[in-house]
Each structure stands twice: as C-alpha cells, then as structure tokens.
Scaffold this motif. Sequence first.
Motif, PDB file in Angstrom:
ATOM      1  N   VAL A  79      -4.380   7.669   1.713  1.00 17.72           N
ATOM      2  CA  VAL A  79      -4.642   6.230   1.790  1.00 17.72           C
ATOM      3  C   VAL A  79      -3.838   5.474   0.734  1.00 17.72           C
ATOM      4  CG1 VAL A  79      -6.397   4.449   1.397  1.00 17.72           C
ATOM      5  CG2 VAL A  79      -6.955   6.461   2.763  1.00 17.72           C
ATOM      6  N   LEU A  80      -3.236   4.374   1.154  1.00 20.34           N
ATOM      7  CA  LEU A  80      -2.569   3.444   0.247  1.00 20.34           C
ATOM      8  C   LEU A  80      -3.334   2.130   0.300  1.00 20.34           C
ATOM      9  CD1 LEU A  80      -0.212   2.510  -1.590  1.00 20.34           C
ATOM     10  CD2 LEU A  80       0.985   1.835   0.507  1.00 20.34           C
ATOM     11  N   ALA A  81      -3.890   1.695  -0.818  1.00 20.75           N
ATOM     12  CA  ALA A  81      -4.648   0.446  -0.870  1.00 20.75           C
ATOM     13  C   ALA A  81      -3.699  -0.726  -1.128  1.00 20.75           C
ATOM     14  CB  ALA A  81      -5.711   0.516  -1.963  1.00 20.75           C
ATOM     15  N   VAL A  82      -3.903  -1.808  -0.377  1.00 22.89           N
ATOM     16  CA  VAL A  82      -3.062  -2.999  -0.515  1.00 22.89           C
ATOM     17  C   VAL A  82      -3.954  -4.241  -0.499  1.00 22.89           C
ATOM     18  CG1 VAL A  82      -1.202  -4.381   0.489  1.00 22.89           C
ATOM     19  CG2 VAL A  82      -1.130  -1.890   0.681  1.00 22.89           C
ATOM     20  N   ILE A  83      -3.737  -5.137  -1.444  1.00 25.39           N
ATOM     21  CA  ILE A  83      -4.460  -6.403  -1.456  1.00 25.39           C
ATOM     22  C   ILE A  83      -3.448  -7.543  -1.468  1.00 25.39           C
ATOM     23  CG2 ILE A  83      -6.002  -7.929  -2.741  1.00 25.39           C
ATOM     24  CD1 ILE A  83      -7.435  -5.555  -3.828  1.00 25.39           C
ATOM     25  N   ILE A  84      -3.601  -8.451  -0.514  1.00 25.16           N
ATOM     26  CA  ILE A  84      -2.770  -9.652  -0.461  1.00 25.16           C
ATOM     27  C   ILE A  84      -3.694 -10.871  -0.503  1.00 25.16           C
ATOM     28  CG2 ILE A  84      -0.922  -8.521   0.837  1.00 25.16           C
ATOM     29  CD1 ILE A  84      -1.986  -9.974   3.332  1.00 25.16           C
ATOM     30  N   VAL A  95       5.852  -9.116   4.065  1.00 31.03           N
ATOM     31  CA  VAL A  95       5.638  -8.092   3.034  1.00 31.03           C
ATOM     32  C   VAL A  95       4.908  -6.894   3.636  1.00 31.03           C
ATOM     33  CG1 VAL A  95       4.386  -7.557   0.902  1.00 31.03           C
ATOM     34  CG2 VAL A  95       5.649  -9.705   1.092  1.00 31.03           C
ATOM     35  N   LEU A  96       3.876  -7.166   4.431  1.00 31.26           N
ATOM     36  CA  LEU A  96       3.104  -6.086   5.045  1.00 31.26           C
ATOM     37  C   LEU A  96       3.958  -5.261   6.000  1.00 31.26           C
ATOM     38  CD1 LEU A  96      -0.346  -7.773   5.756  1.00 31.26           C
ATOM     39  CD2 LEU A  96       0.161  -5.957   4.133  1.00 31.26           C
ATOM     40  N   GLN A  97       4.824  -5.922   6.756  1.00 29.41           N
ATOM     41  CA  GLN A  97       5.710  -5.182   7.659  1.00 29.41           C
ATOM     42  C   GLN A  97       6.573  -4.203   6.869  1.00 29.41           C
ATOM     43  OE1 GLN A  97       7.970  -7.707  10.315  1.00 29.41           O
ATOM     44  NE2 GLN A  97       6.170  -8.883  10.917  1.00 29.41           N
ATOM     45  N   LEU A 108       0.799   8.248   5.313  1.00 29.69           N
ATOM     46  CA  LEU A 108      -0.192   7.443   4.616  1.00 29.69           C
ATOM     47  C   LEU A 108      -0.760   6.376   5.543  1.00 29.69           C
ATOM     48  CD1 LEU A 108       1.587   6.805   1.192  1.00 29.69           C
ATOM     49  CD2 LEU A 108      -0.411   8.253   1.565  1.00 29.69           C
ATOM     50  N   GLN A 109      -2.008   6.048   5.341  1.00 28.70           N
ATOM     51  CA  GLN A 109      -2.655   4.964   6.061  1.00 28.70           C
ATOM     52  C   GLN A 109      -2.889   3.810   5.093  1.00 28.70           C
ATOM     53  OE1 GLN A 109      -3.323   4.844   9.383  1.00 28.70           O
ATOM     54  NE2 GLN A 109      -2.297   6.833   9.549  1.00 28.70           N
ATOM     55  N   VAL A 110      -2.568   2.593   5.520  1.00 30.10           N
ATOM     56  CA  VAL A 110      -2.748   1.426   4.673  1.00 30.10           C
ATOM     57  C   VAL A 110      -4.172   0.897   4.821  1.00 30.10           C
ATOM     58  CG1 VAL A 110      -2.040  -0.956   4.239  1.00 30.10           C
ATOM     59  CG2 VAL A 110      -0.313   0.778   4.751  1.00 30.10           C
ATOM     60  N   LEU A 111      -4.860   0.762   3.693  1.00 26.15           N
ATOM     61  CA  LEU A 111      -6.184   0.166   3.653  1.00 26.15           C
ATOM     62  C   LEU A 111      -5.996  -1.224   3.062  1.00 26.15           C
ATOM     63  CD1 LEU A 111      -8.966   1.178   4.479  1.00 26.15           C
ATOM     64  CD2 LEU A 111      -9.382   1.837   2.107  1.00 26.15           C
ATOM     65  N   LEU A 112      -6.174  -2.254   3.893  1.00 26.01           N
ATOM     66  CA  LEU A 112      -5.774  -3.616   3.534  1.00 26.01           C
ATOM     67  C   LEU A 112      -6.963  -4.504   3.186  1.00 26.01           C
ATOM     68  CD1 LEU A 112      -3.528  -5.802   3.417  1.00 26.01           C
ATOM     69  CD2 LEU A 112      -3.913  -6.171   5.870  1.00 26.01           C
ATOM     70  N   GLY A 113      -6.783  -5.320   2.145  1.00 27.37           N
ATOM     71  CA  GLY A 113      -7.789  -6.298   1.759  1.00 27.37           C
ATOM     72  C   GLY A 113      -7.158  -7.668   1.563  1.00 27.37           C
ATOM     73  N   PRO A 134      -7.765   6.027  -3.086  1.00 28.06           N
ATOM     74  CA  PRO A 134      -6.386   5.867  -2.619  1.00 28.06           C
ATOM     75  C   PRO A 134      -5.405   6.615  -3.499  1.00 28.06           C
ATOM     76  CG  PRO A 134      -7.081   3.912  -3.815  1.00 28.06           C
ATOM     77  CD  PRO A 134      -8.304   4.785  -3.675  1.00 28.06           C
ATOM     78  N   GLU A 135      -4.267   6.965  -2.926  1.00 30.31           N
ATOM     79  CA  GLU A 135      -3.225   7.660  -3.696  1.00 30.31           C
ATOM     80  C   GLU A 135      -2.347   6.683  -4.450  1.00 30.31           C
ATOM     81  OE1 GLU A 135      -1.080  10.759  -1.675  1.00 30.31           O
ATOM     82  OE2 GLU A 135      -2.699  11.049  -0.242  1.00 30.31           O
ATOM     83  N   GLY A 136      -2.391   5.416  -4.074  1.00 29.46           N
ATOM     84  CA  GLY A 136      -1.621   4.380  -4.732  1.00 29.46           C
ATOM     85  C   GLY A 136      -2.239   3.030  -4.430  1.00 29.46           C
TER      86      GLY A 136
END
Length: 226
Positions: A79-84, A95-97, A108-113, A134-136
């Motif tokens: 899992v890769l955590a992303v917050i925008i 950016v997300l693309q 990896l799967q993106v976990l988005l917030g 998450p791994e990053g």
Amino acid sequence: PAIQYCLVKDCRAKLMSPKPNLKDVAKVAGVSAITVSRVLTDPTKVSDKLRNKVEKAIHEIGYIRNHAASALASKKSGVLAVIIPSLSNIVFNDVLQGIYQAVKAKNLQVLLGDCHYSPLEEEKLIATLLSQSPEGFIVTGAAQTDYARKLLLQADIPVVQIMELTSQPIDLNIGFSHYQASYDMTKHLLQRGYRAPAFVGARMDPRTQQRLAGFKQAIADWPQPC
C-alpha cells in the motif's frame, strides 16, 4: 412455513460458505501455496505462465487477499498512502495520474485521502492511513501540524512532501518555490510593460499565500517612475 424456512436456511448456508484461502487458490491453480504467495507479494519472482494461472484461479474462486496478515508476515503491505487537498482541482488529478502510472509496475495499491485543504483533517487522515501499514506516504505541501509530522517521522517509512519546497522536510521533498515562481512571473509582466498586474487566488491556502507574497514583493522591488 417449516419447509420454506428449511429452504431459506439451506440457501444461506451455501451463501455463507467459508471464504477461499491461499491453499484453495493453490489447489485450483495446480501450484504450491508458496508460489501463490510469491505471485501476491513479488510477481517478478515467478514466470508469466505461473502468474497467469494463479491470477485466473484467484478470479475463479473470488479470493481476497488479507493485506493485514500479509503485512505482518512480510512487513510489506503493498500500500502507498497519498493525501491531496482536493479531488476537484485538475492540478491534483494530473498529479494522481502520475502517481498511479509510477506505481503500476511496483505491485502497489494507492490508498487515497482528500483533506479538503484542512490541516486538522489531514492529521486525522494521516493517522488513519498509517494504521494500514503503508510502505510509503505522499503528502501535499509542508503545512502539516506538529502532531502529523510526529506521526510521519515515527512511521519509519519513506515520506514525500510534494508541490512545494521546504527547508525542513520530513523525509523527501519534491516541488518548487511558489514564492519565487510568482515573483518571476510578475517581474516578467512588468518587464513586458504591464503596469497594473493583478493577483487572483481561488483559495488562500499556504501555497497561494506564498504566491501572493512573491507577487507583492515583485511589485515592491520594481523601480517606480519618477
């Protein structure tokens, strides 16, 4: 009524059959459980033929991977955590693309917030996403609360702050100076002969405030006519 009840109970029993596990996938695919595990954790270690057999079996029986258990066993959650700050802003869509394109080959799967430009909401999201091991972690900007910074520092994973430069990054920092970009753009307009440039900001978040400061400084530094 008794007969109907038995029929319904029988149907429910069939529907509530045990969830498929790793061994079930291995049996259907005709491979070992270790091979299935390798396909799920690091598909580069198996041949395309084996990977296709396992993936076909997974879809056939409806197997769902237990990421929590896998993370405990391998210390990798996938899992890769992303917050925008906004899903409606086209800038962050681009950016997300880029993020999705980059992680596609990394399993990896993106976990988005979406924190809606709120530091406190971002703080809550950081705590929630970190609970998924998450791994990053990718966060937007450098205006995190002290508690959010503490959480990210203690997570012991790569953390990337994007979209702006900061002199005190949590870990990694990729971006540009909003102040300098605005200053240079305003100076360029003044050099081209425009004497009444205006600044328009849709939302006064920290990065917009940096751009406004650059705009004002460029106006102040420009030589005034006698």
